[in-house]
Design a protein around this motif. Structure first.
Motif: not given
Length: 438
Positions: A3, A34, A37-38, A41-42, A377, A381, A384, A414, A418
């Motif tokens: 991520l 979002e 959350r991301c 997760e990273g 999303s 993304q 990122f 990516r 998602y």
């Protein structure tokens, strides 16, 4: 795919990788969720902040997000930056602290340019979810050279407008594996939108004449055409593929795709596609309602009083499609989108000058609710991707469409992870020179 990784990006000494500007807005609140959350997760390397005019409202957004996601640390760990589009100094301070600024403050024709300018002057990359061709094209005309000189990337329309369409065309081109000449896409969605999106449409249609004048300033020559010219369609026709009546798509996607195709031709010597976009409207009753509503809308946007009424009562004049409250949670959960791309072209070894296209491809991009799930999303993304794959972006800066900026990156992969999925539905190849029909 990771991520986020600790790659060397521009201004790595800045305190935040991402700053969400307009975090208290309707869409901005979804972006906050979002990113949170991301980040969870990273690997814990992501540092981010929220920005807007009101510190109490920003605190409230973080509080509600913390409760919704069961992340109490958001209330204390995420920094708040007070910034206002009307206060240049505050934008400068914000842009000096972030590597990437996610601008969620619209309509962009009114509020976007100061943020673009502040990002370029203070060395922060800029991403937005704009669907306004006038703003997007004007930013390219006026700021591309400045962004290029400063090594800053300005990438507009990184939401549902226009990531699925722009990257969907690139995906289709790559999957076709031949010489392309004609790509049409049809779009089916059903959702409700927020007042800011409606305002963008009202003022965009009202000012459509300025877009034509703006395009003349670029001085572009027509792109070369490979093979037969794409068939012209009427304003309204029955689509065999969709089994319903369709009309030309009025959003920013055609503008964005054309700009991307020009970039790929001029910078990477790729053959440009001919492109047209349509949206399904249903049966005859829907067509009649659309024509009546469209005529009323077109007349009203021409006058200041009409625009005032349209923007004051969005739900009434849009037949409930847009409202000041935005869609409900149930509407968001129950809605999805599907874009289908119907492409024609020439198989390897076929001379386009000798006949009609002899190969077809059909691809699809599908995802969750477009306005506040898929858009969010796609934006996050995209951010990122800038942070992780800066070396894969064109040149060393500039103003770009998503397709131009991300064509050499892993953004499609990516997005697939998602919920925005790209796929091939069918391929067909006939004998060279054999007639084909859409």
């Amino acid at each position: 795919m990771k991520l986020f990784k600790n790659t060397k990006t521009m201004a790595t000494d800045r305190p935040y990788h991402i700053v969400i500007f307009g975090a208290t807005g309707f869409t901005g609140q979804f972006v906050v969720e979002e990113v949170a959350r991301c980040a969870a997760e990273g690997t814990g390397l992501l540092k981010w902040a929220v920005a807007g005019r009101s510190r109490p409202r920003l605190e409230d957004v973080l509080r509600r997000t913390a409760e919704k996601l069961a992340m109490p640390e958001l209330r204390t760990d995420i920094e708040i930056i007070v910034a206002d589009v009307s206060v240049e100094e505050s934008l400068a301070v914000m842009c000096q602290q972030g590597v990437v600024i996610l601008n969620c403050v619209g309509p962009y024709r009114f509020y976007g340019e100061p943020v673009v300018r502040a990002c370029i002057e203070n060395g922060a990359h800029y991403l937005d979810i704009c669907g306004e061709p006038q703003f997007l094209e004007r930013m390219q005309l006026e700021y591309h050279s400045k962004a290029l000189d400063r090594g800053v990337y300005v990438i507009g329309s990184c939401g549902f407008d226009s990531i699925p369409a722009d990257l969907g065309i690139i995906y289709t081109q790559r999957q076709f594996k031949g010489g392309k000449h004609n790509l049409d896409f049809t779009l089916c969605i059903g959702t409700s939108g927020h007042d800011a999106t409606w305002q963008s449409a009202v003022y965009g249609f009202a000012d459509s004449g300025s877009l034509r004048q703006l395009r003349k300033k670029f001085g572009h020559k027509p792109l070369p055409r490979v093979g037969a010219k794409v068939e012209k369609r009427g304003f309204l026709f029955f689509s065999k593929e969709m089994q319903q009546y369709v009309i030309p798509f009025m959003g920013s996607d055609p503008s964005v795709v054309r700009r991307t195709q020009r970039f790929l031709y001029e910078e990477q010597q790729q053959s440009p596609v001919q492109y047209s976009a349509f949206v399904g409207v249903g049966g005859l009753l829907s067509v009649i309602k659309l024509l009546c509503g469209g005529l009323l809308f077109w007349v009203m946007v021409k006058f200041s009083l009409g625009r005032k009424l349209l923007t004051t009562f969005p739900s009434f004049f849009s037949f409930g499609l847009f409202s000041k409250a935005g869609p409900t949670t149930k509407q968001i959960v129950d809605t999805c989108f599907s874009m289908t791309f119907y492409g024609e072209g020439y198989s390897e070894g076929t001379d386009p000058a000798e006949g009609r296209p002899n190969a077809k491809i059909c691809t699809q991009v599908v995802g969750a609710e477009p306005g506040y799930v898929a858009t969010v999303s796609a934006l996050v993304q995209s951010a990122f991707t800038v942070l992780n794959e800066l070396h894969s972006l064109p040149r060393r800066g500039g103003v770009y469409t998503p397709g131009a900026a991300f064509c050499q990156t892993g953004l499609i992969d990516r997005l697939h992870n998602y919920g925005i999925k790209f796929s091939v539905r069918s391929r067909q190849e006939e004998a060279a020179g054999a007639p084909t029909s859409m």
